[in-house]
Design a protein around this motif. Structure first.
Motif, PDB file in Angstrom:
ATOM      1  N   ASP A 145      10.306 -63.815  -4.730  1.00 16.42           N
ATOM      2  CA  ASP A 145      10.567 -62.594  -3.968  1.00 16.42           C
ATOM      3  C   ASP A 145       9.267 -61.964  -3.466  1.00 16.42           C
ATOM      4  OD1 ASP A 145      13.302 -62.864  -4.357  1.00 16.42           O
ATOM      5  OD2 ASP A 145      13.408 -61.356  -5.960  1.00 16.42           O
ATOM      6  N   GLN A 146       8.253 -61.910  -4.312  1.00 13.50           N
ATOM      7  CA  GLN A 146       6.971 -61.324  -3.925  1.00 13.50           C
ATOM      8  C   GLN A 146       6.201 -62.252  -2.977  1.00 13.50           C
ATOM      9  OE1 GLN A 146       6.292 -58.108  -4.668  1.00 13.50           O
ATOM     10  NE2 GLN A 146       8.321 -58.190  -5.604  1.00 13.50           N
ATOM     11  N   PHE A 147       6.246 -63.531  -3.228  1.00 13.90           N
ATOM     12  CA  PHE A 147       5.588 -64.537  -2.387  1.00 13.90           C
ATOM     13  C   PHE A 147       6.088 -64.435  -0.946  1.00 13.90           C
ATOM     14  CE2 PHE A 147       5.631 -69.039  -0.863  1.00 13.90           C
ATOM     15  CZ  PHE A 147       4.284 -69.338  -0.970  1.00 13.90           C
ATOM     16  N   VAL A 148       7.391 -64.278  -0.799  1.00 11.68           N
ATOM     17  CA  VAL A 148       8.003 -64.159   0.527  1.00 11.68           C
ATOM     18  C   VAL A 148       7.482 -62.920   1.261  1.00 11.68           C
ATOM     19  CG1 VAL A 148      10.203 -63.733   1.705  1.00 11.68           C
ATOM     20  CG2 VAL A 148      10.025 -65.549   0.009  1.00 11.68           C
ATOM     21  N   LYS A 149       7.206 -61.850   0.523  1.00 14.36           N
ATOM     22  CA  LYS A 149       6.608 -60.665   1.155  1.00 14.36           C
ATOM     23  C   LYS A 149       5.263 -61.027   1.786  1.00 14.36           C
ATOM     24  CE  LYS A 149       8.708 -57.178  -1.830  1.00 14.36           C
ATOM     25  NZ  LYS A 149       8.458 -56.154  -2.867  1.00 14.36           N
ATOM     26  N   GLY A 150       4.507 -61.881   1.113  1.00 15.47           N
ATOM     27  CA  GLY A 150       3.206 -62.308   1.642  1.00 15.47           C
ATOM     28  C   GLY A 150       3.318 -63.262   2.810  1.00 15.47           C
ATOM     29  N   THR A 151       4.316 -64.126   2.797  1.00 15.76           N
ATOM     30  CA  THR A 151       4.462 -65.093   3.901  1.00 15.76           C
ATOM     31  C   THR A 151       5.101 -64.452   5.122  1.00 15.76           C
ATOM     32  OG1 THR A 151       6.666 -65.885   3.245  1.00 15.76           O
ATOM     33  CG2 THR A 151       4.758 -67.052   2.303  1.00 15.76           C
ATOM     34  N   THR A 209      -0.325 -62.111  -2.707  1.00 21.19           N
ATOM     35  CA  THR A 209      -1.610 -62.640  -2.249  1.00 21.19           C
ATOM     36  C   THR A 209      -1.503 -64.132  -1.947  1.00 21.19           C
ATOM     37  OG1 THR A 209      -2.821 -60.963  -3.504  1.00 21.19           O
ATOM     38  CG2 THR A 209      -4.033 -62.971  -2.922  1.00 21.19           C
ATOM     39  N   MET A 210      -0.819 -64.870  -2.804  1.00 21.03           N
ATOM     40  CA  MET A 210      -0.674 -66.313  -2.585  1.00 21.03           C
ATOM     41  C   MET A 210       0.201 -66.585  -1.354  1.00 21.03           C
ATOM     42  SD  MET A 210      -2.723 -67.357  -4.798  1.00 21.03           S
ATOM     43  CE  MET A 210      -2.528 -69.141  -4.822  1.00 21.03           C
ATOM     44  N   GLY A 211       1.225 -65.784  -1.155  1.00 23.29           N
ATOM     45  CA  GLY A 211       2.057 -65.933   0.036  1.00 23.29           C
ATOM     46  C   GLY A 211       1.267 -65.682   1.308  1.00 23.29           C
ATOM     47  N   THR A 212       0.402 -64.679   1.283  1.00 26.18           N
ATOM     48  CA  THR A 212      -0.448 -64.379   2.433  1.00 26.18           C
ATOM     49  C   THR A 212      -1.380 -65.556   2.722  1.00 26.18           C
ATOM     50  OG1 THR A 212      -0.340 -62.022   1.935  1.00 26.18           O
ATOM     51  CG2 THR A 212      -2.142 -62.740   3.360  1.00 26.18           C
TER      52      THR A 212
END
Length: 181
Positions: A65-71, A37-40
């Motif tokens: 790793d999860q942040f990059v999924k959002g960005t 969510t924060m990456g998005t």
């Protein structure tokens, strides 16, 4: 000259996981969702980073790793063991060691050092509602962005910054708010 520093506290980790060391704790499902969510949000708001420096703790690696999924982008963090559970003073030392070729730095780490660094870099002049939110709580996966009035990373010192953003997962998704609400 202005340098930009973005602090990203690791997302919620799992205390249920039976790992022998705190350093090895992974994220839980809620933490994974918050980091995405924060990456998005970062992508949607056009925040950019030309360098990432991060704690090598498992929960930080998982957060990135999860942040990059959002960005939808990619990151090549520089892992710096000094960031793991560091004080604000140590985090300032890490900042002072950064190359001036990097004007927009993302630091991913832990509290209480991250929160204390915001307070040390951004003076309490009574006019920042964002600083008041940090004072209330710097929860997991929250992002604080500051503009630093310095000419070189080596010049980082107390009160050199202005807090421009403070965003918490719950600001974007109420389901990511405190579990006791």
């Amino acid at each position: 000259m202005t340098f930009t520093l973005t602090l990203f506290r690791h997302a919620k980790s799992s205390w249920d996981d039976s790992v022998p060391r705190d350093f090895d704790r992974p994220l839980n499902k809620r933490g994974e969702k918050a980091a995405i969510t924060m990456g998005t949000w970062v992508k949607r708001n056009g925040l950019v980073f030309d360098h990432v420096v991060a704690s090598p703790a498992v929960r930080v690696i998982d957060t990135i790793d999860q942040f990059v999924k959002g960005t939808g982008g990619r990151m090549d963090p520089h892992w710096d063991r000094r960031i793991y559970l560091a004080s604000s003073a140590t985090l300032m030392d890490v900042l002072r060691d950064q190359s001036d070729e990097h004007k927009n730095l993302l630091m991913v780490g832990h509290n209480p050092g991250m929160e204390d660094l915001v307070f040390d870099l951004c003076p309490d002049d009574g006019t920042s509602p964002l600083r008041d939110l940090v004072w209330e709580k710097y929860p997991t996966a929250a992002i604080a962005r500051m503009e630093l009035n310095i000419d070189h990373w080596a010049d980082v010192e107390r009160s050199c910054g202005q807090l421009t953003h403070f965003i918490r997962p719950r600001d974007l998704d109420p389901d990511l708010g405190p579990e006791d609400e």
